[in-house]
Design a protein around this motif. Sequence first.
Motif, PDB file in Angstrom:
ATOM      1  N   UNK A   1      56.310  31.036  42.071  1.00  0.00           N
ATOM      2  CA  UNK A   1      55.794  31.248  43.444  1.00  0.00           C
ATOM      3  C   UNK A   1      56.150  32.654  44.213  1.00  0.00           C
ATOM      4  N   UNK A   2      57.279  33.213  43.778  1.00  0.00           N
ATOM      5  CA  UNK A   2      57.477  34.447  44.374  1.00  0.00           C
ATOM      6  C   UNK A   2      56.614  35.588  43.698  1.00  0.00           C
ATOM      7  N   UNK A   3      56.056  35.479  42.622  1.00  0.00           N
ATOM      8  CA  UNK A   3      55.097  36.344  41.844  1.00  0.00           C
ATOM      9  C   UNK A   3      53.984  36.517  42.701  1.00  0.00           C
ATOM     10  N   UNK A   4      53.633  35.268  43.739  1.00  0.00           N
ATOM     11  CA  UNK A   4      52.492  35.112  44.399  1.00  0.00           C
ATOM     12  C   UNK A   4      52.422  35.339  45.965  1.00  0.00           C
TER      13      UNK A   4
ATOM     14  N   UNK B   1      34.596  37.150  38.853  1.00  0.00           N
ATOM     15  CA  UNK B   1      33.636  38.162  39.121  1.00  0.00           C
ATOM     16  C   UNK B   1      32.906  38.266  37.824  1.00  0.00           C
ATOM     17  N   UNK B   2      31.859  38.998  37.903  1.00  0.00           N
ATOM     18  CA  UNK B   2      31.015  39.295  36.497  1.00  0.00           C
ATOM     19  C   UNK B   2      31.945  39.951  35.326  1.00  0.00           C
ATOM     20  N   UNK B   3      32.667  40.639  35.303  1.00  0.00           N
ATOM     21  CA  UNK B   3      33.397  41.241  34.484  1.00  0.00           C
ATOM     22  C   UNK B   3      34.854  41.095  34.393  1.00  0.00           C
ATOM     23  N   UNK B   4      35.181  39.895  35.055  1.00  0.00           N
ATOM     24  CA  UNK B   4      36.715  39.755  35.014  1.00  0.00           C
ATOM     25  C   UNK B   4      36.982  38.780  36.069  1.00  0.00           C
ATOM     26  N   UNK B   5      38.305  38.678  36.565  1.00  0.00           N
ATOM     27  CA  UNK B   5      39.029  37.754  37.639  1.00  0.00           C
ATOM     28  C   UNK B   5      39.779  38.860  38.458  1.00  0.00           C
ATOM     29  N   UNK B   6      39.567  38.561  39.751  1.00  0.00           N
ATOM     30  CA  UNK B   6      40.117  39.126  40.775  1.00  0.00           C
ATOM     31  C   UNK B   6      41.464  38.396  41.151  1.00  0.00           C
ATOM     32  N   UNK B   7      42.750  39.006  41.005  1.00  0.00           N
ATOM     33  CA  UNK B   7      43.813  38.111  41.077  1.00  0.00           C
ATOM     34  C   UNK B   7      44.586  38.938  42.134  1.00  0.00           C
ATOM     35  N   UNK B   8      45.194  38.385  43.177  1.00  0.00           N
ATOM     36  CA  UNK B   8      46.221  38.988  44.293  1.00  0.00           C
ATOM     37  C   UNK B   8      47.619  38.470  44.077  1.00  0.00           C
ATOM     38  N   UNK B   9      47.890  38.220  42.870  1.00  0.00           N
ATOM     39  CA  UNK B   9      49.297  38.002  42.704  1.00  0.00           C
ATOM     40  C   UNK B   9      49.963  38.518  41.256  1.00  0.00           C
ATOM     41  N   UNK B  10      50.795  38.353  40.895  1.00  0.00           N
ATOM     42  CA  UNK B  10      51.589  39.073  39.604  1.00  0.00           C
ATOM     43  C   UNK B  10      51.746  38.187  38.465  1.00  0.00           C
ATOM     44  N   UNK B  11      51.043  36.980  38.409  1.00  0.00           N
ATOM     45  CA  UNK B  11      51.622  36.202  37.312  1.00  0.00           C
ATOM     46  C   UNK B  11      50.811  36.656  35.794  1.00  0.00           C
TER      47      UNK B  11
END
Length: 239
Positions: free
Chosen positions: A164-167, A224-234
């Motif tokens: 959770x600290x990575x998020x 999204x079409x060409x991947x995944x948008x991720x706003x954390x560091x997992x």
Amino acid sequence: MYHLHPRKALLSTKTCVRYVRVLFSSLVGGGPLVYGRGDEPILALSGFYPEDAPAVNLLAFVVYQQARGMLDVPPLAAVPIVNEKAFLEGPAVGEGGDIYFDFLELKTEVVREINRYYHASRPRVVVVFQGGKEFEVVATTDLAAEMLSVKKITPSPHTPEGAFTLKYSHGIVVRIPPNPREFYIISKHIADLLRVAAKLPPVERRPVKVEKRPIYLLHGGKEVDDGVILDNDVHIYLG
């Protein structure tokens, strides 16, 4: 009569899982696993192993005192018993390994459920209550350690406080000794710490685009079409 006296029950050396869950349901709402509305700044976890019994009781005692107006505690969501089988019977691998170390790979359904709640609520602080020989509080971020005047740790990303600290959250680990006679003093100290922790700014990560994998979507990613948008560091630790 045991169930009519929360203080007597929670200041004992044993934990009744059913009683704790009924108590949380009546005082906090929600369940049967996660208790809370979903807008609380703090998420508390406990009950991974039998030695966490004092920590479960202390967490429940804090919630009980808060509900009775005896303790000033910020709004708190909680999972008081994360791994019931291991908590009652000892180490249990379950369906996908030790639940305590599953918060990165999300193999077990119970952790996936907690993770879904977490991403929906985005608490700024996750507090893990554990059993211990002595009372101790540590934090996972520099800011939390500084504000709480405690030691900083760098936990495994597979643990709840590490993942959770990575998020989006600061992680705090509270170790509770098996001495219920100290719970009144400890609960007041914890309430003070939680009031400070609730005012911490949320952890923010820069969004990145990663490959399209189901595990990233489970960790809060947006497809999204060409991947995944991720706003954390997992993604750094999932390989």
